[in-house]
Write an enzyme that holds these catalytic residues in place. Sequence first.
Site, PDB file in Angstrom:
ATOM      1  N   LYS A 165      72.529 -56.597  55.641  1.00  0.00           N
ATOM      2  CA  LYS A 165      71.454 -55.941  54.902  1.00  0.00           C
ATOM      3  C   LYS A 165      71.847 -54.508  54.537  1.00  0.00           C
ATOM      4  O   LYS A 165      71.715 -54.089  53.377  1.00  0.00           O
ATOM      5  CB  LYS A 165      70.163 -55.926  55.726  1.00  0.00           C
ATOM      6  N   ASP A 183      64.885 -57.338  53.691  1.00  0.00           N
ATOM      7  CA  ASP A 183      64.207 -56.657  54.787  1.00  0.00           C
ATOM      8  C   ASP A 183      62.904 -57.398  55.081  1.00  0.00           C
ATOM      9  O   ASP A 183      62.661 -58.481  54.552  1.00  0.00           O
ATOM     10  CB  ASP A 183      63.970 -55.177  54.459  1.00  0.00           C
TER      11      ASP A 183
END
Length: 294
Positions: A165, A183
């Site tokens: 991420k 997220d």
Amino acid sequence: MGQPARGSAKQPAVKATAAAAKVRARASATTKPTTKPTTKPESRLAMVRRARKINRELAELYPYAHPELDFRNPFELLVATVLSAQTTDLRVNQTTPALFAAYPTPEDMAAAVPEEMEELIRPTGFFRAKTKSLIGLSVALRDNFGGEVPGRLADLVTLPGVGRKTANVVLGNAFGVPGITVDTHFGRLVRRWKWTEQEDPEKVEAEIATIFPKSEWTMLSHRVVFHGRRICHARKPACGACPIAPLCPAYGEGETDPEKARKLLKYEMGGQPGQRLSPPADYPGKPAPALGAG
């Protein structure tokens, strides 16, 4: 070292106010969906078409969507993204000015005294673990990458505290390499919209990547996260003020009354400051206050 952050110069107050009013008017014009949900399963093709239409609607609603972390170069974005775990982007943005003043380069941060760094980043929480990661990744940048943030995912994920991420955030916003950032907001919304049923972030990323062209990945991530923070909240979505309500399978999970829903809008949608102290020039809202200023 890649592309810098989007411009942070402030526009005249009148222009910003007009832009904000336009955004709020778009949300206020939302009407309750008039069609009842069908029991017939949605085909893959229909889902893809609906998903792409949602993306187009979000692009109109948030033409100014951007990363909500303040940064001036890839190193600052990398550090800020690591700090953003388990806290808000606002708190990170309020903390990083002093941090980057003390440690402006990977070499400086690699030589930091842990206890001194811990005090600087304490407001972001988990400051001991984050200090260890920041010093570790800075040492790796100094020793393995010549003090430069690498522009490849395979290299970024070798750095302490950097997962897929974080790597996608840096690649997409500092190097212009398309990536999908999964997220909590992104995962919640794409499941609400029935784009995927996956829970694992990497599986979510893989499935969403098959729906949209690669050129859309980075901006799609920003738009979805913006929508999740401003309208489609986790606990009480503002369904009655949501411009994409007619396209949403989860319509009705939140407040459907338009007046009540508008009171749930956040940041510039609700006439409040955003998360960045130095927002892009086209951001229609107010800059966030510095730490201790409000």
